[in-house]
Design a protein around this motif. Sequence first.
Motif, mmCIF file in Angstrom:
data_model
loop_
_atom_site.group_PDB
_atom_site.id
_atom_site.type_symbol
_atom_site.label_atom_id
_atom_site.label_comp_id
_atom_site.label_asym_id
_atom_site.label_seq_id
_atom_site.Cartn_x
_atom_site.Cartn_y
_atom_site.Cartn_z
ATOM 1 N N ASP A 97 30.970 38.068 59.510
ATOM 2 C CA ASP A 97 31.436 37.234 60.620
ATOM 3 C C ASP A 97 32.882 36.815 60.374
ATOM 4 O O ASP A 97 33.362 36.853 59.237
ATOM 5 N N ARG A 98 33.518 36.331 61.432
ATOM 6 C CA ARG A 98 34.923 35.941 61.316
ATOM 7 C C ARG A 98 35.103 34.772 60.337
ATOM 8 O O ARG A 98 36.099 34.682 59.640
ATOM 9 N N GLU A 99 34.104 33.895 60.279
ATOM 10 C CA GLU A 99 34.240 32.677 59.474
ATOM 11 C C GLU A 99 33.736 32.854 58.040
ATOM 12 O O GLU A 99 33.600 31.866 57.309
ATOM 13 N N VAL A 100 33.448 34.064 57.621
ATOM 14 C CA VAL A 100 32.886 34.278 56.283
ATOM 15 C C VAL A 100 33.866 33.795 55.202
ATOM 16 O O VAL A 100 35.091 33.826 55.396
ATOM 17 N N ASN A 101 33.314 33.365 54.099
ATOM 18 C CA ASN A 101 34.130 32.989 52.940
ATOM 19 C C ASN A 101 34.554 34.290 52.244
ATOM 20 O O ASN A 101 33.781 34.893 51.493
ATOM 21 N N VAL A 102 35.785 34.698 52.489
ATOM 22 C CA VAL A 102 36.236 36.003 51.997
ATOM 23 C C VAL A 102 36.317 36.019 50.472
ATOM 24 O O VAL A 102 35.984 37.014 49.823
ATOM 25 N N GLY A 103 36.735 34.890 49.901
ATOM 26 C CA GLY A 103 36.842 34.831 48.442
ATOM 27 C C GLY A 103 35.499 35.018 47.767
ATOM 28 O O GLY A 103 35.366 35.802 46.822
ATOM 29 N N LEU A 104 34.501 34.303 48.275
ATOM 30 C CA LEU A 104 33.157 34.422 47.707
ATOM 31 C C LEU A 104 32.603 35.833 47.930
ATOM 32 O O LEU A 104 31.971 36.414 47.034
ATOM 33 N N THR A 105 32.855 36.350 49.110
ATOM 34 C CA THR A 105 32.373 37.704 49.413
ATOM 35 C C THR A 105 33.005 38.726 48.484
ATOM 36 O O THR A 105 32.327 39.612 47.952
ATOM 37 N N ARG A 106 34.300 38.580 48.285
ATOM 38 C CA ARG A 106 34.985 39.518 47.390
ATOM 39 C C ARG A 106 34.411 39.443 45.981
ATOM 40 O O ARG A 106 34.218 40.469 45.323
ATOM 41 N N LEU A 107 34.128 38.212 45.539
ATOM 42 C CA LEU A 107 33.542 38.032 44.207
ATOM 43 C C LEU A 107 32.191 38.745 44.109
ATOM 44 O O LEU A 107 31.902 39.460 43.134
ATOM 45 N N GLU A 108 31.368 38.567 45.145
ATOM 46 C CA GLU A 108 30.054 39.232 45.139
ATOM 47 C C GLU A 108 30.199 40.745 45.185
ATOM 48 O O GLU A 108 29.416 41.477 44.579
ATOM 49 N N MET A 109 31.196 41.201 45.913
ATOM 50 C CA MET A 109 31.426 42.651 45.983
ATOM 51 C C MET A 109 31.846 43.184 44.615
ATOM 52 O O MET A 109 31.403 44.260 44.190
ATOM 53 N N GLN A 110 32.684 42.455 43.926
ATOM 54 C CA GLN A 110 33.098 42.896 42.592
ATOM 55 C C GLN A 110 31.926 42.877 41.612
ATOM 56 O O GLN A 110 31.798 43.765 40.778
ATOM 57 N N ARG A 111 31.080 41.860 41.751
ATOM 58 C CA ARG A 111 29.874 41.818 40.905
ATOM 59 C C ARG A 111 28.995 43.034 41.181
ATOM 60 O O ARG A 111 28.410 43.619 40.275
ATOM 61 N N ALA A 112 28.866 43.353 42.464
ATOM 62 C CA ALA A 112 28.070 44.526 42.830
ATOM 63 C C ALA A 112 28.674 45.788 42.226
ATOM 64 O O ALA A 112 27.954 46.651 41.703
ATOM 65 N N GLY A 113 29.999 45.878 42.288
ATOM 66 C CA GLY A 113 30.675 47.032 41.699
ATOM 67 C C GLY A 113 30.429 47.117 40.201
ATOM 68 O O GLY A 113 30.165 48.204 39.660
ATOM 69 N N ASP A 114 30.469 45.973 39.528
ATOM 70 C CA ASP A 114 30.202 45.948 38.080
ATOM 71 C C ASP A 114 28.762 46.368 37.789
ATOM 72 O O ASP A 114 28.491 47.082 36.826
ATOM 73 N N ALA A 115 27.850 45.925 38.649
ATOM 74 C CA ALA A 115 26.432 46.250 38.440
ATOM 75 C C ALA A 115 26.165 47.744 38.618
ATOM 76 O O ALA A 115 25.189 48.270 38.097
ATOM 77 N N LEU A 116 27.030 48.410 39.362
ATOM 78 C CA LEU A 116 26.821 49.834 39.628
ATOM 79 C C LEU A 116 27.411 50.719 38.537
ATOM 80 O O LEU A 116 27.225 51.930 38.545
ATOM 81 N N ARG A 117 28.153 50.142 37.611
ATOM 82 C CA ARG A 117 28.770 50.951 36.552
ATOM 83 C C ARG A 117 27.749 51.424 35.542
ATOM 84 O O ARG A 117 26.772 50.755 35.297
#
Lengths: 117, 154
Positions: A97-117
């Motif tokens: 959504d437009r109002e999403v917390n981009v910083g938190l989302t980015r952090l979760e995305m990076q965690r997901a990326g780390d989990a996939l290594r």
Amino acid sequence: MNLERLNAVLDQVTRVRGIRGAMLVSADDGLSVAEALMEGIRGHALAALAASLTARLGRAAEASGAGEQRFIHVAAEHGALLLLPLRDGLLLVVIADREVNVGLTRLEMQRAGDALR
Amino acid sequence: MSARVVEPWLLAPLEAFVRESGARLTLIMTPAGQVLAQHGFTRAVEVMAAAALGAGIAASTGEIVRMLEEPEFRMLNHQSTRHGVFLGRFVAPRGPLLALVVYGADTSIGLVQLFFEDLVRDLAAATPPPAPRAPVLSADFERDLNENLATLFR
């Protein structure tokens, strides 16, 4: 890594408030590898266009001397598209959504990326 | 490189597909290999060979699919080092057609598949209503065939 594990990682990302869906895309092919999307999102279209966008922006970043791209945030009228290139030719795509917390989302995305290594 | 079509209504959908997908070569043909439109080919012999091979691949794959008692053949993709080859079958208002697409590393199979769906929809929308049937004469057939070939390689 099996599909069950990939789906578990995507589920973790989609728990952030305001996220409508997440998917893992083969960056070279533009094909969906795994996805957790809300109804109404055309996964295969999103996969193809997100991979194309990432490739083009990557070339632009290199040409401009900015170097390797790390994260892409497209802010649109009704929402946001967040892209995180991962290793092994994968791309993590998030629709929010437009109002999403981009910083938190980015952090979760990076965690997901780390989990996939 | 411009597109060549047998009938004018094919041109806009074909050009849109090539522009959006980044395809290098595109053929639209009947399952028998009769070419209706092409983009990117420069020699007639290349078009004829590609059409014949594409139709053959679709026919043989379709037969395997039939033996497996699966729904009809829809699409195939081959990925090489520098090029990919996509072959898709779809049902247009005038009957089944095939699209053979060669694409390079500057696009992807995902984009080709995505805009192939648009091509199918655009062709369906652009197809004119069927003309009244006239008796088929061998002289007309030969004349039409020659005109079509001349159009495709003008």
